[in-house]
Scaffold this motif. Structure first.
Motif, PDB file in Angstrom:
ATOM      1  N   CYS A 145       1.224  -1.395  -0.388  1.00  0.00           N
ATOM      2  CA  CYS A 145      -0.293  -0.291  -0.117  1.00  0.00           C
ATOM      3  C   CYS A 145       1.061   1.079   0.262  1.00  0.00           C
ATOM      4  CB  CYS A 145      -0.618  -0.067   1.372  1.00  0.00           C
ATOM      5  SG  CYS A 145      -1.353   0.926   1.939  1.00  0.00           S
ATOM      6  N   ALA A 146       1.574   1.258   0.806  1.00  0.00           N
ATOM      7  CA  ALA A 146       2.549   2.531   0.535  1.00  0.00           C
ATOM      8  C   ALA A 146       3.177   2.394  -0.699  1.00  0.00           C
ATOM      9  CB  ALA A 146       3.704   2.522   1.625  1.00  0.00           C
ATOM     10  N   MET A 147       4.491   1.475  -1.223  1.00  0.00           N
ATOM     11  CA  MET A 147       4.493   2.053  -2.602  1.00  0.00           C
ATOM     12  C   MET A 147       3.710   2.634  -3.267  1.00  0.00           C
ATOM     13  SD  MET A 147       8.150   1.650  -2.015  1.00  0.00           S
ATOM     14  CE  MET A 147       7.421   2.444   0.146  1.00  0.00           C
ATOM     15  N   ALA A 148       1.892   1.889  -3.440  1.00  0.00           N
ATOM     16  CA  ALA A 148       1.650   2.363  -4.483  1.00  0.00           C
ATOM     17  C   ALA A 148       1.044   3.899  -4.651  1.00  0.00           C
ATOM     18  CB  ALA A 148       0.252   1.552  -3.912  1.00  0.00           C
ATOM     19  N   LYS A 149       1.574   4.612  -2.741  1.00  0.00           N
ATOM     20  CA  LYS A 149       0.179   5.838  -2.156  1.00  0.00           C
ATOM     21  C   LYS A 149       1.842   6.112  -2.579  1.00  0.00           C
ATOM     22  CE  LYS A 149      -1.882   6.262   0.692  1.00  0.00           C
ATOM     23  NZ  LYS A 149      -2.722   6.480   2.317  1.00  0.00           N
ATOM     24  N   ILE A 150       3.467   6.649  -2.885  1.00  0.00           N
ATOM     25  CA  ILE A 150       4.159   7.120  -3.126  1.00  0.00           C
ATOM     26  C   ILE A 150       4.253   7.161  -4.470  1.00  0.00           C
ATOM     27  CG2 ILE A 150       6.696   6.854  -3.066  1.00  0.00           C
ATOM     28  CD1 ILE A 150       7.160   5.893  -0.597  1.00  0.00           C
ATOM     29  N   ALA A 151       4.200   6.273  -5.379  1.00  0.00           N
ATOM     30  CA  ALA A 151       4.052   5.729  -6.588  1.00  0.00           C
ATOM     31  C   ALA A 151       3.212   7.204  -6.954  1.00  0.00           C
ATOM     32  CB  ALA A 151       3.855   5.067  -7.399  1.00  0.00           C
ATOM     33  N   SER A 152       2.022   6.918  -6.481  1.00  0.00           N
ATOM     34  CA  SER A 152       0.267   8.254  -6.799  1.00  0.00           C
ATOM     35  C   SER A 152       0.949   9.782  -6.950  1.00  0.00           C
ATOM     36  CB  SER A 152      -0.694   7.547  -6.028  1.00  0.00           C
ATOM     37  OG  SER A 152      -0.667   7.980  -4.753  1.00  0.00           O
ATOM     38  N   MET A 153       2.189   9.674  -5.992  1.00  0.00           N
ATOM     39  CA  MET A 153       2.618  10.881  -6.453  1.00  0.00           C
ATOM     40  C   MET A 153       2.970  11.628  -6.768  1.00  0.00           C
ATOM     41  SD  MET A 153       1.958  10.785  -1.638  1.00  0.00           S
ATOM     42  CE  MET A 153       0.674  13.052  -1.518  1.00  0.00           C
ATOM     43  N   GLY A 154       3.350  11.285  -8.006  1.00  0.00           N
ATOM     44  CA  GLY A 154       4.311  11.066  -8.412  1.00  0.00           C
ATOM     45  C   GLY A 154       5.823  10.680  -8.555  1.00  0.00           C
ATOM     46  N   LEU A 155       6.077  10.036  -7.797  1.00  0.00           N
ATOM     47  CA  LEU A 155       7.592   9.758  -6.731  1.00  0.00           C
ATOM     48  C   LEU A 155       7.779   7.986  -7.737  1.00  0.00           C
ATOM     49  CD1 LEU A 155       7.516  10.845  -3.143  1.00  0.00           C
ATOM     50  CD2 LEU A 155       8.249  11.718  -6.114  1.00  0.00           C
ATOM     51  N   SER A 156       9.292   8.103  -8.626  1.00  0.00           N
ATOM     52  CA  SER A 156       8.597   6.977  -9.841  1.00  0.00           C
ATOM     53  C   SER A 156      10.356   6.171  -9.279  1.00  0.00           C
ATOM     54  CB  SER A 156       8.587   7.140 -11.316  1.00  0.00           C
ATOM     55  OG  SER A 156       9.748   8.459 -12.162  1.00  0.00           O
ATOM     56  N   ARG A 157      11.192   7.147  -8.699  1.00  0.00           N
ATOM     57  CA  ARG A 157      12.555   6.810  -8.638  1.00  0.00           C
ATOM     58  C   ARG A 157      12.964   6.616  -6.703  1.00  0.00           C
ATOM     59  NH1 ARG A 157      15.475   9.840 -12.222  1.00  0.00           N
ATOM     60  NH2 ARG A 157      14.565  11.137 -11.294  1.00  0.00           N
ATOM     61  N   LEU A 158      13.055   5.458  -6.067  1.00  0.00           N
ATOM     62  CA  LEU A 158      12.948   5.699  -4.326  1.00  0.00           C
ATOM     63  C   LEU A 158      14.625   4.881  -4.508  1.00  0.00           C
ATOM     64  CD1 LEU A 158      11.898   6.014  -1.480  1.00  0.00           C
ATOM     65  CD2 LEU A 158      11.151   3.598  -2.259  1.00  0.00           C
ATOM     66  N   ALA A 159      15.125   5.016  -3.023  1.00  0.00           N
ATOM     67  CA  ALA A 159      16.359   4.918  -2.478  1.00  0.00           C
ATOM     68  C   ALA A 159      15.429   4.679  -1.277  1.00  0.00           C
ATOM     69  CB  ALA A 159      17.107   6.442  -2.995  1.00  0.00           C
ATOM     70  N   VAL A 160      16.017   3.349  -0.729  1.00  0.00           N
ATOM     71  CA  VAL A 160      16.441   3.277   0.792  1.00  0.00           C
ATOM     72  C   VAL A 160      17.394   2.551   1.098  1.00  0.00           C
ATOM     73  CG1 VAL A 160      15.201   1.008   2.258  1.00  0.00           C
ATOM     74  CG2 VAL A 160      14.071   1.746  -0.062  1.00  0.00           C
TER      75      VAL A 160
END
Length: 230
Positions: A145-160
């Motif tokens: 759910c978290a990754m889907a929400k992050i993507a929906s807010m226009g963030l396509s590249r994530l560094a952990v």
């Protein structure tokens, strides 16, 4: 780029000791990597739309790493990106010291948490966004759910950027695409010292498999680049 528009393309970036620890048994800030590794980390941050790290990582350091190298700032400008990526703190309970220097750094700050963790932060100015994604029974963060929400807010590249519990949870949910691991010439030991992947662990037959993309030895460190196999 993302395997799916449902989540960002996600890269783990961590430095570890030669015996596979990302901090000592006291979970002190990991200061054992070189300037070269810090520059490498900053390049990975500069290439991301957002960085994500657990509250334990934030407590250990008190700050986050901003993009400060002029060429990387210029690179983001030329790509029509904000000067700094979004810095997302993951915390189930939201127990974060408001006096940390992190809250005075000039970066966009988001909180990823549960309903319980959100209560003390909503309506406050510490975080620009409070994202609530909790598992059934409210026992933790629902990472899919978290990754889907992050993507929906226009963030396509994530560094952990850590810690091991966050990486383990995201691996278990099949949400990691690549890993950059820097092996540093130090031995930390300790049964309780954190590793890049903590949690309950994986059975050998079900363990995530990796494809080695590159190996680069610089001075006394080795930079390993892996891709998660399907």
């Amino acid at each position: 780029m993302p395997l799916s528009s449902d989540r960002p393309y996600t890269t783990v970036v961590l430095a570890m000791s030669a015996d596979g620890k990302i901090a000592d048994a006291q979970r002190s800030p990991a200061r054992f990597s070189s300037l070269q590794d810090k520059l490498h980390l900053e390049r990975q941050i500069a290439a991301a739309d957002a960085v994500l790290f657990g509250a334990g990582t934030l407590r250990a350091y008190g700050t986050t790493l901003r993009v400060s190298q002029p060429q990387l700032v210029q690179q983001r400008h030329e790509q029509n990106l904000a000067p700094q990526p979004v810095h997302i703190v993951a915390s189930c309970q939201g127990n974060i010291d408001r006096q940390l220097r992190f809250f005075r750094q000039p970066v966009p700050r988001w909180l990823l948490t549960t309903n319980a963790g959100a209560k003390q932060w909503q309506g406050k100015e510490f975080f620009e966004q409070v994202l609530v994604c909790e598992t059934a029974g409210a026992t933790g963060i629902d990472w899919t759910c978290a990754m889907a929400k992050i993507a929906s807010m226009g963030l396509s590249r994530l560094a952990v950027l850590g810690g091991g519990e966050v990486v383990a949870a995201m691996l278990a949910a099949d949400l990691i695409d690549e890993l950059w691991l820097t092996i540093c010439p130090v031995l930390l030991g300790g049964n309780t010292a954190p590793t890049p992947v903590d949690g309950t662990g994986f059975a050998a037959i079900a363990a995530p498999r990796l494809e080695l993309l590159s190996v680069n030895a610089i001075a006394q460190e080795v930079f390993l680049h892996y891709r998660r196999q399907n």
